[in-house]
Design a protein around this motif. Structure first.
Motif, PDB file in Angstrom:
ATOM      1  N   ASP A 353       0.835  -1.199   0.000  1.00 57.90           N
ATOM      2  CA  ASP A 353       0.000   0.000   0.000  1.00 57.90           C
ATOM      3  C   ASP A 353       0.874   1.255   0.000  1.00 57.90           C
ATOM      4  O   ASP A 353       1.950   1.289   0.605  1.00 57.90           O
ATOM      5  N   GLU A 354       0.374   2.285  -0.669  1.00 56.54           N
ATOM      6  CA  GLU A 354       1.102   3.541  -0.735  1.00 56.54           C
ATOM      7  C   GLU A 354       0.864   4.363   0.528  1.00 56.54           C
ATOM      8  O   GLU A 354      -0.262   4.433   1.040  1.00 56.54           O
ATOM      9  N   VAL A 355       1.908   4.988   1.024  1.00 63.85           N
ATOM     10  CA  VAL A 355       1.846   5.777   2.251  1.00 63.85           C
ATOM     11  C   VAL A 355       2.323   7.191   1.938  1.00 63.85           C
ATOM     12  O   VAL A 355       3.377   7.378   1.318  1.00 63.85           O
ATOM     13  N   THR A 356       1.557   8.175   2.372  1.00 68.33           N
ATOM     14  CA  THR A 356       1.895   9.576   2.148  1.00 68.33           C
ATOM     15  C   THR A 356       1.837  10.319   3.472  1.00 68.33           C
ATOM     16  O   THR A 356       0.899  10.110   4.264  1.00 68.33           O
ATOM     17  N   VAL A 357       2.824  11.158   3.735  1.00 65.87           N
ATOM     18  CA  VAL A 357       2.797  11.998   4.927  1.00 65.87           C
ATOM     19  C   VAL A 357       1.863  13.171   4.655  1.00 65.87           C
ATOM     20  O   VAL A 357       2.123  13.993   3.782  1.00 65.87           O
ATOM     21  N   MET A 358       0.766  13.251   5.400  1.00 62.90           N
ATOM     22  CA  MET A 358      -0.235  14.295   5.193  1.00 62.90           C
ATOM     23  C   MET A 358      -0.018  15.491   6.118  1.00 62.90           C
ATOM     24  O   MET A 358      -0.334  16.623   5.755  1.00 62.90           O
ATOM     25  N   LYS A 359       0.457  15.232   7.312  1.00 63.43           N
ATOM     26  CA  LYS A 359       0.721  16.306   8.267  1.00 63.43           C
ATOM     27  C   LYS A 359       2.067  16.065   8.925  1.00 63.43           C
ATOM     28  O   LYS A 359       2.381  14.932   9.306  1.00 63.43           O
ATOM     29  N   ARG A 360       2.838  17.136   9.043  1.00 62.91           N
ATOM     30  CA  ARG A 360       4.158  17.059   9.663  1.00 62.91           C
ATOM     31  C   ARG A 360       4.234  18.035  10.831  1.00 62.91           C
ATOM     32  O   ARG A 360       3.551  19.054  10.869  1.00 62.91           O
ATOM     33  N   LEU A 361       5.105  17.703  11.770  1.00 70.04           N
ATOM     34  CA  LEU A 361       5.420  18.600  12.868  1.00 70.04           C
ATOM     35  C   LEU A 361       6.718  19.336  12.551  1.00 70.04           C
ATOM     36  O   LEU A 361       7.557  18.820  11.812  1.00 70.04           O
ATOM     37  N   ASP A 362       6.879  20.520  13.134  1.00 75.43           N
ATOM     38  CA  ASP A 362       8.171  21.197  13.014  1.00 75.43           C
ATOM     39  C   ASP A 362       8.957  21.077  14.316  1.00 75.43           C
ATOM     40  O   ASP A 362       9.892  21.829  14.573  1.00 75.43           O
ATOM     41  N   TYR A 363       8.559  20.112  15.145  1.00 78.39           N
ATOM     42  CA  TYR A 363       9.211  19.816  16.413  1.00 78.39           C
ATOM     43  C   TYR A 363       8.970  18.341  16.690  1.00 78.39           C
ATOM     44  O   TYR A 363       8.196  17.682  15.992  1.00 78.39           O
ATOM     45  N   ARG A 364       9.622  17.792  17.707  1.00 79.22           N
ATOM     46  CA  ARG A 364       9.351  16.407  18.103  1.00 79.22           C
ATOM     47  C   ARG A 364       8.362  16.398  19.255  1.00 79.22           C
ATOM     48  O   ARG A 364       8.457  17.216  20.182  1.00 79.22           O
ATOM     49  N   ASP A 365       7.415  15.456  19.190  1.00 83.16           N
ATOM     50  CA  ASP A 365       6.483  15.297  20.304  1.00 83.16           C
ATOM     51  C   ASP A 365       7.229  15.027  21.597  1.00 83.16           C
ATOM     52  O   ASP A 365       8.338  14.468  21.598  1.00 83.16           O
ATOM     53  N   CYS A 366       6.610  15.404  22.709  1.00 77.92           N
ATOM     54  CA  CYS A 366       7.207  15.203  24.032  1.00 77.92           C
ATOM     55  C   CYS A 366       6.408  14.144  24.784  1.00 77.92           C
ATOM     56  O   CYS A 366       5.181  14.223  24.878  1.00 77.92           O
TER      57      CYS A 366
END
Length: 372
Positions: A353-366
């Protein structure tokens, strides 16, 4: 990107089962971690059998066959204990959906999130007891479940408004409101807080990992040695797809997944709107389980046995979990975009299956899971 591997763990902590496809529900992959093992202590209390503390779990292989889990024990060389027992050379068959009536229940807590579980009894307890060499009981989650104590998608500001609603509002403010804490307001997910429930998984129903990051780990080992993805115990493994437009070479950078917030999964060649969405909400901090040799059921020899230490050098990147190197992202089915979305029957995903990044963070989760 595409899905390259899918794993489930019908009996928690045993060796993973690679499958070509699975159905994802809010509680995780179908049949994933619905059973687990407990060690019976001398005072009658129970201790969770989890692979970091019981590396011999890796020697138990499992597969599905006509509504049953077939478990076999692979005697390592040298064996864990002698003399060997007949059960170590015989398969155990466990029903995937056992009847609950009349079964004793016990309290089980994983990462501080408790549940009741149903004891399976003999012959299952007797078989695992013989193979481990100490008293063991097998339990089943049945109609029970565990609370998600942190990192729910419905509590993350990215999903406070459905994407469709953001698009309808238009304008520059609405286009970024999903990424600014407190902007937009409201829940808007169409879900009740608390819909997410866990089986015997750790803190989330799913774990997504990247082959590109695995290659980076392998580069830290002596020439000719490769890291085994099974040690990271993922559900979904993704890698770059060189055949996709715009992707060159490996097509995926190591550790890029640190910043993934939402993925879409779609069958190759499917039409628009036929994708499913996964919300990635927390980093997976690693422990000594990644040092285990899955063929021997013991900590690995040589540098394979100090992979955790190697990752300590540059992968302690979560400020909320400072002493655990990060590999992979915990995930859930993404919140519904509208009341019309129906996840009650789950969604099917498959290798390829194809996977696409739809939303990105500009930081790392804590990391925010309560201490336990």
């Amino acid at each position: 990107m595409k899905i390259t591997e899918i794993y489930i763990y019908p009996i928690k902590s045993l060796a993973p089962l690679s499958v070509p496809r699975t159905r994802l529900r809010r509680s995780g992959g179908e049949h994933d971690r619905v059973f687990m093992l407990l060690k019976v202590l001398p005072d009658g209390r129970y201790r969770n059998i989890q692979i970091p503390n019981f590396p011999a779990c890796a020697l138990f292989h499992q597969r599905l066959d006509r509504g049953e889990i077939v478990v076999t024990y692979h005697v390592p060389s040298p064996p864990i204990f002698t003399p060997e027992v007949p059960e170590q050379h015989a398969a155990l068959r466990v029903p995937l959906s056992p009847k609950l009536e009349g079964r004793d229940v016990v309290d089980v807590s994983i990462c501080g999130s408790p549940t009741l579980a149903y004891r399976m009894g003999d012959p299952y307890d007797a078989w695992f007891t013989a193979c481990f060499g100490f008293p063991v009981v097998l339990v089943y989650i049945g109609d029970q479940g565990r609370d998600v104590l942190a990192h729910k998608p419905s509590g993350h500001y990215i999903w406070r408004q459905p994407r469709r609603q953001q698009q309808q509002k238009g304008g520059w403010l609405s286009s970024i409101s999903g990424y600014i804490p407190g902007v937009g307001g409201g829940d808007g997910t169409g879900e009740k807080d608390g819909d997410e429930r866990l089986t015997f998984s750790e803190i989330a129903p799913l774990l997504v990992t990247s082959k590109a990051s695995l290659r980076d780990v392998s580069r830290r080992l002596p020439e000719g040695e490769e890291m085994d993805m099974r040690r990271f115990r993922p559900n979904i493994v993704v890698d770059g797809d060189p055949q996709s437009p715009g992707e060159e070479g490996e097509g995926l950078k190591a550790w890029d997944e640190d910043f993934w917030a939402e993925l879409s999964v779609a069958r190759r060649g499917s039409s628009a709107g036929e994708e499913h969405r996964l919300a990635l909400t927390a980093n997976c901090g690693r422990c000594t389980s990644i040092n285990i040799d899955y063929d021997k059921g013991r900590p690995s020899d040589g540098e394979q046995g100090i992979v955790l230490k190697k990752l300590m050098a540059d992968r302690r990147v979560d400020d909320g979990n400072k002493y655990a190197p990060v590999f992979g992202r915990y995930g859930f089915l993404a919140p519904k975009e509208s009341q019309d979305d129906d996840y009650d029957d789950g969604i099917e995903i498959a290798v390829g299956d194809e996977v696409t990044v739809m939303k990105r963070l500009d930081y790392r989760d804590c990391w925010a899971w309560p201490k336990y």
